[in-house]
Design a protein around this motif. Structure first.
Motif, PDB file in Angstrom:
ATOM      1  N   SER A  12      22.834 -38.990  25.776  1.00  0.00           N
ATOM      2  CA  SER A  12      22.745 -37.880  26.732  1.00  0.00           C
ATOM      3  C   SER A  12      24.091 -37.208  26.952  1.00  0.00           C
ATOM      4  O   SER A  12      25.153 -37.795  26.736  1.00  0.00           O
ATOM      5  CB  SER A  12      22.215 -38.399  28.079  1.00  0.00           C
ATOM      6  OG  SER A  12      23.162 -39.272  28.674  1.00  0.00           O
ATOM      7  N   GLU A 134      24.532 -24.467  24.935  1.00  0.00           N
ATOM      8  CA  GLU A 134      23.411 -25.399  24.815  1.00  0.00           C
ATOM      9  C   GLU A 134      23.780 -26.772  25.386  1.00  0.00           C
ATOM     10  O   GLU A 134      22.988 -27.391  26.110  1.00  0.00           O
ATOM     11  CB  GLU A 134      23.001 -25.546  23.349  1.00  0.00           C
ATOM     12  CG  GLU A 134      21.806 -26.451  23.134  1.00  0.00           C
ATOM     13  CD  GLU A 134      21.432 -26.599  21.664  1.00  0.00           C
ATOM     14  OE1 GLU A 134      20.478 -27.343  21.386  1.00  0.00           O
ATOM     15  OE2 GLU A 134      22.096 -25.971  20.806  1.00  0.00           O
ATOM     16  N   LYS A 138      22.209 -28.527  28.623  1.00  0.00           N
ATOM     17  CA  LYS A 138      21.593 -29.850  28.511  1.00  0.00           C
ATOM     18  C   LYS A 138      22.123 -30.747  29.625  1.00  0.00           C
ATOM     19  O   LYS A 138      21.362 -31.474  30.273  1.00  0.00           O
ATOM     20  CB  LYS A 138      21.881 -30.463  27.140  1.00  0.00           C
ATOM     21  CG  LYS A 138      21.172 -31.798  26.929  1.00  0.00           C
ATOM     22  CD  LYS A 138      21.493 -32.425  25.581  1.00  0.00           C
ATOM     23  CE  LYS A 138      20.795 -33.779  25.465  1.00  0.00           C
ATOM     24  NZ  LYS A 138      21.223 -34.518  24.247  1.00  0.00           N
TER      25      LYS A 138
END
Length: 223
Positions: A12, A134, A138
């Motif tokens: 992540s 991006e 995220k």
């Protein structure tokens, strides 16, 4: 690695960004931004965090971020629950601005969340590497899970990192949205020179310098 990786896991953006020491830089900057908001300051005044233990608020904020990011789901849930229970009793009339402070108010919660997020990303990009839109989005979307855990209505939140950043700047330009209160002065003094825990004392002057000098203009005017 066979145990519960929590809500995010090693792939992540939350793990990628929040594992860096620069989170401490971002935490110091965010603390200055929090304290410049008179209603956030009023909540801190009620609990006497800054006067009793000047590091407690910063450590509590970063500890929550770490346990939610890196802990198991159970550890993350327990940390969020403790914060939410504490927030239930932090409310009242602010003697300085005349406004009402409430640690469960959506906008006040979002202010604390947003200042920490944009400061963490800011220092990651300055000290590690640039992130794509991006990647930042995220991180933003993952961090919305953390926001929801501390009772922020994510359906109302700005939907991108850049929108969140613009929201903070827009609010900071509103008349009397930021004020230099006694709490802001306390935090300024703490960040400027201590008392600093021994293990970070060697690097604190640099952290303090960058925390102050990277603030958006409206915050620089306050301090």
């Amino acid at each position: 690695m066979k145990s519960d990786p929590g809500y995010f896991g090693p792939q992540s953006m939350m793990w990628k960004v929040n594992k860096e020491i620069t989170v401490l830089f971002g935490g110091a900057r965010a603390l200055l931004m929090h304290a410049a908001h008179p209603l956030i300051a009023a909540g801190a005044r009620q609990t006497s965090f800054y006067q009793r233990d000047p590091w407690k608020r910063l450590i509590r904020t970063l500890s929550l971020q770490n346990s939610v990011t890196f802990g198991t789901k159970k550890e993350a849930d327990e940390s969020a629950h403790r914060i939410n229970k504490l927030h239930e009793v932090i409310k009242g009339k602010d003697e300085v601005s005349g406004g009402t402070y409430d640690a469960l108010d959506y906008e006040q919660l979002l202010w604390v969340h947003a200042c920490l997020q944009i400061s963490s990303i800011y220092f990651y990009e300055k000290t590690v590497k640039k992130l794509s839109e991006e990647e930042k989005n995220k991180y933003h979307n993952e961090n919305m899970i953390a926001a929801e855990m501390v009772l922020i209505d994510k359906t109302k939140m700005p939907q991108t990192h850049d929108e969140l950043k613009r929201w903070v700047i827009k609010k900071s330009k509103e008349k009397d949205y930021l004020l230099y209160t006694d709490v802001a002065q306390d935090v300024q003094d703490i960040i400027a020179g201590g008392p600093v825990p021994t293990h970070i004392k060697p690097i604190w002057p640099f952290i303090a310098f960058t925390a102050f000098h990277t603030l958006p203009d409206e915050f620089k005017k306050i301090y």
